[in-house]
Scaffold this motif. Structure first.
Motif, PDB file in Angstrom:
ATOM      1  N   TYR A   5       0.842  -1.188   0.000  1.00  0.00           N
ATOM      2  CA  TYR A   5       0.000   0.000   0.000  1.00  0.00           C
ATOM      3  C   TYR A   5       0.880   1.241   0.000  1.00  0.00           C
ATOM      4  CZ  TYR A   5       1.090  -0.472   4.974  1.00  0.00           C
ATOM      5  OH  TYR A   5       1.745  -0.623   6.175  1.00  0.00           O
ATOM      6  N   ALA A   6       0.299   2.355  -0.411  1.00  0.00           N
ATOM      7  CA  ALA A   6       1.049   3.616  -0.444  1.00  0.00           C
ATOM      8  C   ALA A   6       1.314   4.085   0.984  1.00  0.00           C
ATOM      9  CB  ALA A   6       0.261   4.671  -1.200  1.00  0.00           C
ATOM     10  N   VAL A   7       2.528   4.538   1.235  1.00  0.00           N
ATOM     11  CA  VAL A   7       2.912   5.001   2.568  1.00  0.00           C
ATOM     12  C   VAL A   7       3.414   6.440   2.465  1.00  0.00           C
ATOM     13  CG1 VAL A   7       4.414   4.598   4.558  1.00  0.00           C
ATOM     14  CG2 VAL A   7       3.591   2.659   3.218  1.00  0.00           C
ATOM     15  N   SER A   8       2.931   7.274   3.376  1.00  0.00           N
ATOM     16  CA  SER A   8       3.399   8.662   3.461  1.00  0.00           C
ATOM     17  C   SER A   8       3.790   8.966   4.887  1.00  0.00           C
ATOM     18  CB  SER A   8       2.298   9.634   3.034  1.00  0.00           C
ATOM     19  OG  SER A   8       2.019   9.489   1.670  1.00  0.00           O
ATOM     20  N   GLN A   9       4.792   9.819   5.024  1.00  0.00           N
ATOM     21  CA  GLN A   9       5.214  10.309   6.335  1.00  0.00           C
ATOM     22  C   GLN A   9       4.562  11.675   6.533  1.00  0.00           C
ATOM     23  OE1 GLN A   9       9.285  11.544   6.507  1.00  0.00           O
ATOM     24  NE2 GLN A   9       9.223  11.944   8.688  1.00  0.00           N
ATOM     25  N   TYR A  10       4.078  11.914   7.737  1.00  0.00           N
ATOM     26  CA  TYR A  10       3.468  13.202   8.076  1.00  0.00           C
ATOM     27  C   TYR A  10       4.206  13.809   9.251  1.00  0.00           C
ATOM     28  CZ  TYR A  10      -0.147  11.410   5.087  1.00  0.00           C
ATOM     29  OH  TYR A  10      -0.812  10.890   4.009  1.00  0.00           O
ATOM     30  N   ILE A  11       4.732  15.014   9.057  1.00  0.00           N
ATOM     31  CA  ILE A  11       5.323  15.778  10.147  1.00  0.00           C
ATOM     32  C   ILE A  11       4.162  16.544  10.761  1.00  0.00           C
ATOM     33  CG2 ILE A  11       7.009  17.530  10.810  1.00  0.00           C
ATOM     34  CD1 ILE A  11       8.246  14.995   9.537  1.00  0.00           C
ATOM     35  N   GLY A  12       3.986  16.398  12.063  1.00  0.00           N
ATOM     36  CA  GLY A  12       2.840  17.028  12.698  1.00  0.00           C
ATOM     37  C   GLY A  12       3.172  17.633  14.041  1.00  0.00           C
ATOM     38  N   VAL A  13       2.238  18.456  14.508  1.00  0.00           N
ATOM     39  CA  VAL A  13       2.372  19.116  15.795  1.00  0.00           C
ATOM     40  C   VAL A  13       1.191  18.685  16.680  1.00  0.00           C
ATOM     41  CG1 VAL A  13       1.182  21.218  15.006  1.00  0.00           C
ATOM     42  CG2 VAL A  13       2.729  21.331  16.953  1.00  0.00           C
ATOM     43  N   PRO A  14       1.472  18.197  17.895  1.00  0.00           N
ATOM     44  CA  PRO A  14       0.399  17.807  18.805  1.00  0.00           C
ATOM     45  C   PRO A  14      -0.494  19.001  19.158  1.00  0.00           C
ATOM     46  CG  PRO A  14       2.464  16.841  19.510  1.00  0.00           C
ATOM     47  CD  PRO A  14       2.788  17.837  18.430  1.00  0.00           C
ATOM     48  N   LEU A  15      -1.778  18.711  19.335  1.00  0.00           N
ATOM     49  CA  LEU A  15      -2.769  19.759  19.580  1.00  0.00           C
ATOM     50  C   LEU A  15      -3.498  19.545  20.895  1.00  0.00           C
ATOM     51  CD1 LEU A  15      -4.457  19.703  16.064  1.00  0.00           C
ATOM     52  CD2 LEU A  15      -2.794  21.386  16.879  1.00  0.00           C
ATOM     53  N   GLU A  16      -4.096  20.623  21.367  1.00  0.00           N
ATOM     54  CA  GLU A  16      -5.060  20.590  22.460  1.00  0.00           C
ATOM     55  C   GLU A  16      -6.129  21.609  22.103  1.00  0.00           C
ATOM     56  OE1 GLU A  16      -2.771  21.524  25.915  1.00  0.00           O
ATOM     57  OE2 GLU A  16      -2.337  23.553  25.276  1.00  0.00           O
ATOM     58  N   THR A  17      -7.244  21.591  22.812  1.00  0.00           N
ATOM     59  CA  THR A  17      -8.292  22.569  22.523  1.00  0.00           C
ATOM     60  C   THR A  17      -8.332  23.633  23.609  1.00  0.00           C
ATOM     61  OG1 THR A  17      -9.924  21.139  23.592  1.00  0.00           O
ATOM     62  CG2 THR A  17      -9.745  20.980  21.206  1.00  0.00           C
ATOM     63  N   ASP A  18      -8.672  24.849  23.208  1.00  0.00           N
ATOM     64  CA  ASP A  18      -8.819  25.922  24.185  1.00  0.00           C
ATOM     65  C   ASP A  18     -10.244  25.865  24.759  1.00  0.00           C
ATOM     66  OD1 ASP A  18     -10.478  27.073  22.253  1.00  0.00           O
ATOM     67  OD2 ASP A  18      -9.051  28.645  21.713  1.00  0.00           O
ATOM     68  N   ASP A  19     -10.603  26.839  25.584  1.00  0.00           N
ATOM     69  CA  ASP A  19     -11.914  26.842  26.236  1.00  0.00           C
ATOM     70  C   ASP A  19     -13.064  26.952  25.246  1.00  0.00           C
ATOM     71  OD1 ASP A  19     -10.664  26.615  28.677  1.00  0.00           O
ATOM     72  OD2 ASP A  19     -10.656  28.775  29.051  1.00  0.00           O
ATOM     73  N   SER A  20     -12.784  27.462  24.050  1.00  0.00           N
ATOM     74  CA  SER A  20     -13.814  27.603  23.019  1.00  0.00           C
ATOM     75  C   SER A  20     -13.868  26.391  22.089  1.00  0.00           C
ATOM     76  CB  SER A  20     -13.546  28.857  22.179  1.00  0.00           C
ATOM     77  OG  SER A  20     -13.573  29.995  22.998  1.00  0.00           O
ATOM     78  N   GLY A  21     -13.000  25.421  22.303  1.00  0.00           N
ATOM     79  CA  GLY A  21     -12.981  24.226  21.471  1.00  0.00           C
ATOM     80  C   GLY A  21     -12.136  24.356  20.228  1.00  0.00           C
ATOM     81  N   ASN A  22     -11.371  25.441  20.120  1.00  0.00           N
ATOM     82  CA  ASN A  22     -10.491  25.638  18.968  1.00  0.00           C
ATOM     83  C   ASN A  22      -9.173  24.921  19.201  1.00  0.00           C
ATOM     84  OD1 ASN A  22     -12.320  27.465  17.672  1.00  0.00           O
ATOM     85  ND2 ASN A  22     -11.646  29.033  19.117  1.00  0.00           N
ATOM     86  N   TYR A  23      -8.605  24.386  18.129  1.00  0.00           N
ATOM     87  CA  TYR A  23      -7.318  23.697  18.244  1.00  0.00           C
ATOM     88  C   TYR A  23      -6.186  24.693  18.438  1.00  0.00           C
ATOM     89  CZ  TYR A  23      -9.544  19.417  16.637  1.00  0.00           C
ATOM     90  OH  TYR A  23     -10.340  18.317  16.523  1.00  0.00           O
TER      91      TYR A  23
END
Length: 107
Positions: A5-23
Motif C-alpha cells: 500500500y502507499a505510505v506517506s510520512q506526516y510531520i505534525g504538531v500535537p494539539l489541544e483545545t482551548d476553552d472555546s474548542g479551537n485547536y
C-alpha cells in the motif's frame, strides 16, 4: 507484491483545545513545542486532504499535519503509524506557527 500500500510520512504538531474548542498547539511550560513524525499504516482510516488537517494517533493524540513526504514501502517501519484522519482542520495561524518551526528545525 500482495498487500502493498502507499505510505506517506506526516510531520505534525500535537494539539489541544482551548476553552472555546479551537485547536491550539500543545506547548510545554516554556511555551515551546516539538514536531513529530507519523505514517499511514495498512489500517489507517480516512484520507489525507491537505496541510493543516487533523489526525488521531494510536494513543488518541490529536495532531495537525505540517508537511507530508512519500515513504518507500520497505522503510515504513521507521515511522510510527497513525490511527485515522479526521475531517477537521486547524486555523491558519496554528499551521503558520508550526510551519515556521519546521523551517527553523531544517536550518
Amino acid at each position: 507484491m500482495k498487500g502493498k500500500y502507499a505510505v506517506s510520512q506526516y510531520i505534525g504538531v500535537p494539539l489541544e483545545t482551548d476553552d472555546s474548542g479551537n485547536y491550539q498547539i500543545k506547548r510545554d511550560e516554556n511555551g515551546a513545542f516539538k514536531l513529530h513524525s507519523w505514517r499511514t499504516g495498512k489500517h489507517t482510516k480516512g484520507k489525507f486532504k491537505c496541510l493543516g488537517q487533523v489526525f488521531i494517533t494510536e494513543n488518541n493524540l490529536m495532531v495537525a499535519i505540517v508537511q507530508d513526504y512519500p515513504v518507500a514501502f520497505k522503510d515504513r517501519h521507521d515511522y510510527t503509524p497513525l490511527q485515522r484522519f479526521t475531517n477537521e482542520f486547524v486555523a491558519d495561524d496554528v499551521l503558520e506557527a508550526a510551519t515556521k518551526e519546521l523551517k527553523n528545525q531544517v536550518k
